[in-house]
Scaffold this active site. Sequence first.
Site, PDB file in Angstrom:
ATOM      1  N   GLY A  39     108.254  44.122   0.139  1.00 50.30           N
ATOM      2  CA  GLY A  39     107.229  44.466   1.120  1.00 50.30           C
ATOM      3  C   GLY A  39     106.309  43.295   1.418  1.00 50.30           C
ATOM      4  CG  HIS A  42     106.131  36.650   4.928  1.00 57.52           C
ATOM      5  ND1 HIS A  42     107.252  35.873   5.068  1.00 57.52           N
ATOM      6  CD2 HIS A  42     106.026  36.914   3.604  1.00 57.52           C
ATOM      7  CE1 HIS A  42     107.779  35.646   3.891  1.00 57.52           C
ATOM      8  NE2 HIS A  42     107.071  36.268   2.976  1.00 57.52           N
ATOM      9  CG  HIS A  45     110.068  39.396   4.223  1.00 60.70           C
ATOM     10  ND1 HIS A  45     108.722  39.291   3.976  1.00 60.70           N
ATOM     11  CD2 HIS A  45     110.677  39.384   3.012  1.00 60.70           C
ATOM     12  CE1 HIS A  45     108.518  39.243   2.680  1.00 60.70           C
ATOM     13  NE2 HIS A  45     109.682  39.291   2.064  1.00 60.70           N
ATOM     14  CE  LYS A 159     108.801  31.553  -1.470  1.00 58.24           C
ATOM     15  NZ  LYS A 159     107.770  32.382  -1.884  1.00 58.24           N
ATOM     16  CD  GLN A 163     114.880  36.339  -5.385  1.00 59.68           C
ATOM     17  OE1 GLN A 163     114.121  36.879  -6.174  1.00 59.68           O
ATOM     18  NE2 GLN A 163     114.711  36.466  -4.084  1.00 59.68           N
TER      19      GLN A 163
HETATM   20  O1  PAF Z   1     112.493  38.121  -3.436  1.00 62.98           O
HETATM   21  C1  PAF Z   1     112.085  39.278  -3.627  1.00 62.98           C
HETATM   22  O2  PAF Z   1     111.298  39.827  -2.860  1.00 62.98           O
HETATM   23  C2  PAF Z   1     112.561  40.036  -4.868  1.00 62.98           C
HETATM   24  O3  PAF Z   1     112.752  39.173  -5.937  1.00 62.98           O
HETATM   25  C3  PAF Z   1     113.794  40.899  -4.626  1.00 62.98           C
HETATM   26  C4  PAF Z   1     114.999  40.042  -4.254  1.00 62.98           C
HETATM   27  C5  PAF Z   1     113.534  41.894  -3.515  1.00 62.98           C
HETATM   28  C6  PAF Z   1     114.164  41.677  -5.896  1.00 62.98           C
HETATM   29  O4  PAF Z   1     113.133  42.519  -6.284  1.00 62.98           O
END
Ligand code: PAF
Length: 291
Positions: A39, A42, A45, A159, A163
């Site tokens: 959530g 911005h 996303h 960014k 991850q």
């Molecule tokens: O990048 C994020 O917003 C979070 O790490 C994700 C990938 C939604 C997992 O909770």
Amino acid sequence: MRAFSRFILETYLSISDLNEYLDSKRGSGASIGFVPTMGALHDGHMSLLKESKEKCGITVCSIFVNPTQFNDPKDYQLYPKNTEKDKKILEETGCDCLFLPNVEEIYPYDEFKQITFDPGSLGDVLEGAHRPGHFAGMASVVKRLLDIVRPDNAFFGQKDYQQFLIVHKMVEFYKLPIEIVKCPTVRENNGLAMSSRNQRLSAEEREKASLIYKTLTWAEHEINAGRLNFETIIKQAMFDLTEKGEFKVDYFDICGSNTLEHVDFRKDNEKLAVLTAVWVRDIRLIDNLLV
Ligand code: PAF
């Protein structure tokens, strides 16, 4: 006045309702694109959602602030939440479906809160060294979400490069039939990488934080020019961020872009990642460039 959106955002709180909707779409041949988020949406996303819309028939966004990936309870509590605003953004972007589960839907029994995926050494360096357990929590919830949504493509921003790499490797490990798409970092005009955490910065702090991108681009330039050795580049960058920016720096490092292991020099034109994490007041910001 807000532009009228012709898209109706289907919103599902439960896995079974979401599955019924997605099964009907799959049945009519649509491919599914997925943008998992926490959530506070911005422009970063929005660019992921746009990419998904271009590539896939149906775009699903999830909003779930995952408690298991916050190693700092204060950060979890302070994480910005504004679902109504997020829904408007999703409608305007033309997102088809929002999955908005609560904690019980994702973690139905306490024992299932246990970590299910260990990202290994990739999860221990850089962000992982400063946020113990973060990547195990992140990867586990992403696996759970991917199992629920079963998308054809899932979109992640550069960014959060570490991850992206961990999710990419996890999908390879489980042999999931999903393409993980890396999308470029979206920046404010001054170069600051868009982040939900930026909402907590004052206008002055946002301006100051542009030094992060300036320092990264300086390092990129120096790496490509080959004048300075990597140790000198890192030292100078740390000095600039701490002295000029007055930031606390968690790390500034030059690493192999696939392993995220620190490198002292570039071998055979290998692709490198320059990554940093700094604190602006009590707000932690990360950014990187692939060189
Ligand atoms: O990048 C994020 O917003 C979070 O790490 C994700 C990938 C939604 C997992 O909770």
